[in-house]
Design a protein around this motif. Structure first.
Motif, mmCIF file in Angstrom:
data_model
loop_
_atom_site.group_PDB
_atom_site.id
_atom_site.type_symbol
_atom_site.label_atom_id
_atom_site.label_comp_id
_atom_site.label_asym_id
_atom_site.label_seq_id
_atom_site.Cartn_x
_atom_site.Cartn_y
_atom_site.Cartn_z
ATOM 1 N N UNK A 35 -52.046 -48.047 -84.798
ATOM 2 C CA UNK A 35 -50.791 -47.319 -85.018
ATOM 3 C C UNK A 35 -50.952 -46.200 -86.049
ATOM 4 N N UNK A 36 -51.790 -46.404 -87.067
ATOM 5 C CA UNK A 36 -51.981 -45.350 -88.083
ATOM 6 C C UNK A 36 -52.793 -44.198 -87.486
ATOM 7 N N UNK A 37 -53.839 -44.555 -86.745
ATOM 8 C CA UNK A 37 -54.661 -43.522 -86.100
ATOM 9 C C UNK A 37 -53.841 -42.740 -85.070
ATOM 10 N N UNK A 38 -52.860 -43.402 -84.459
ATOM 11 C CA UNK A 38 -52.016 -42.703 -83.479
ATOM 12 C C UNK A 38 -51.210 -41.592 -84.161
ATOM 13 N N UNK A 39 -50.775 -41.844 -85.401
ATOM 14 C CA UNK A 39 -50.098 -40.772 -86.160
ATOM 15 C C UNK A 39 -51.040 -39.594 -86.370
ATOM 16 N N UNK A 40 -52.280 -39.916 -86.699
ATOM 17 C CA UNK A 40 -53.264 -38.847 -86.929
ATOM 18 C C UNK A 40 -53.438 -38.000 -85.668
ATOM 19 N N UNK A 41 -53.584 -38.671 -84.536
ATOM 20 C CA UNK A 41 -53.805 -37.950 -83.282
ATOM 21 C C UNK A 41 -52.609 -37.043 -82.993
ATOM 22 N N UNK A 42 -51.408 -37.564 -83.264
ATOM 23 C CA UNK A 42 -50.209 -36.738 -83.060
ATOM 24 C C UNK A 42 -50.202 -35.526 -83.992
ATOM 25 N N UNK A 43 -50.545 -35.753 -85.267
ATOM 26 C CA UNK A 43 -50.580 -34.638 -86.237
ATOM 27 C C UNK A 43 -51.610 -33.589 -85.802
ATOM 28 N N UNK A 44 -52.795 -34.053 -85.365
ATOM 29 C CA UNK A 44 -53.834 -33.114 -84.942
ATOM 30 C C UNK A 44 -53.399 -32.358 -83.681
#
Ligand code: 5RP
Length: 262
Positions: A35-44
Motif C-alpha cells: 500500500x505504501x509503494x502504491x502511493x509512490x507509484x501514483x506520485x511518480x
C-alpha cells in the motif's frame, strides 16, 4: 472530489511524496509492492504526466506492474534494465541498522532481487514499522510447493537452535486455498516474536532445501523515509549517518487521492 485520508494513509503518502525527490530523469527505478509503494507509484505517475518525468520502472510484482502502467510509467523487465539506479519500496519492519522484514504482500523474492541490484534502496514507511528488534511481524519464507510440508518441518527444526521467542510456522492462505506468489511458490510465515540474530537467521534459512528466499533484508536498505499522519517526514540515511526532518501539506482534492487500491 474531496477525499478523507486516514492518518495512516497520510503517513504513507507523505513518505512516498518525500521519496520522489530522489527520482531523476533517465533513472531506472525499482517499484516496490504494497500500500505504501502504491502511493509512490501514483506520485511518480503524476510526475510523469504533469512534469514530463522520464523514468523506466521495474515493478516487483504483477500488481505493481499493472498500477505503474495504469498511471503512465514506462515498465521494463529486470533483464532489460540489468542494473537499477534506485529502488523504493515499503517494509513490514525496519530496525536501527535499517535491516528489514519484507514480504507481507508476498512479493519478497522479486523485491529482494530488484533491491539487491539497485545502487540505492529507499524504504518508505509509517512510523509503526520502526522496531528495536526484528521479529514481531511474522517472517515470510518463500518455498517451492513441492514437499512444502517437509520444508516446514526442516524450518521448525532449524529454529530450535536459534535466538527466537516463538517457533510457530504457518502456511499463508488465500481464502481456503494456499497463497501462490507471482513465481508460483508458497509462503511460510514464521511467528518468531523476536529475531536475536537476523543475519545468521537469513543465512541459515536459505541453506534449507525447498526454501527459495526469506524476507530478511540485511545491509540492503540505504535510506528509510518515515511518514507521520500530521505531514511530518523523517529521513534516516544509514551511510551518511544523518537524520533530516521535512513536512508535506495535503491538498485532498487532488486526483491522486481518489480510488487508490492496493
Ligand atoms: C510486500 C512488502 C511490502 O513492502 C510490505 O508488506 C509493506 O506493505 P504496506 O506498505 O502495505 O504496509 O514487503 O511483499
Amino acid at each position: 472530489m474531496a477525499t478523507q485520508l486516514s492518518p495512516i494513509d497520510k503517513a504513507k503518502f507523505v513518505a512516498a511524496k518525500q521519496a520522489t525527490q530522489y527520482v531523476e530523469d533517465g533513472m531506472k527505478v525499482g517499484l516496490g509492492t504494497g500500500s505504501t509503494a502504491a502511493w509512490l507509484v501514483k506520485c511518480l505517475g503524476e510526475m510523469v504526466e504533469k512534469e514530463g518525468l522520464k523514468i523506466k520502472g521495474i515493478p516487483t510484482s504483477s500488481r505493481t506492474a499493472a498500477l505503474a502502467r495504469d498511471v503512465g510509467i514506462e515498465v521494463i523487465s529486470l533483464d532489460e534494465a540489468k542494473w537499477l539506479d534506485l529502488t523504493i519500496d515499503g517494509a513490514d519492519e525496519f530496525d536501527g541498522n535499517l535491516n528489514l522484514i519484507k514480504g507481507g504482500g508476498g512479493s519478497l523474492l522479486q523485491e529482494k532481487i530488484v533491491a539487491t541490484v539497485s545502487d540505492q534502496m529507499i524504504v518508505i514507511a509509517d512510523a509503526a514499522k520502526s522496531v528495536e528488534t526484528l521479529g514481531n511481524f511474522p517472517l515470510p519464507i518463500e518455498v517451492v510447493p513441492f514437499g512444502w510440508q517437509t520444508t516446514k518441518t526442516l524450518l521448525e527444526e532449524t529454529l530450535i537452535g536459534m535466538d527466537v521467542l516463538g517457533r510457530k510456522v504457518t502456511l499463508r492462505m488465500n481464502g481456503d486455498a494456499p497463497f501462490y506468489t507471482d513465481e508460483g511458490n508458497h509462503i511460510l510465515d514464521m511467528h518468531l516474536n523476536r529475531i536475536g540474530n537476523a543475519r545468521k537467521m537469513s543465512l541459515v534459512i536459505n541453506q534449507i532445501p525447498g526454501v527459495v528466499e526469506n524476507g530478511l533484508f540485511i545491509d540492503i536498505c540505504d535510506i528509510v523515509v518515515i511518514g507521520y499522519g500530521d505531514g511530518r517526514v523523517e529521513t534516516r540515511d544509514i551511510n551518511e549517518g544523518s537524520v533530516e526532518e521535512n513536512r508535506h501539506d495535503f491538498v485532498e482534492t487532488e486526483n491522486l487521492f481518489a480510488d487508490l487500491s492496493d
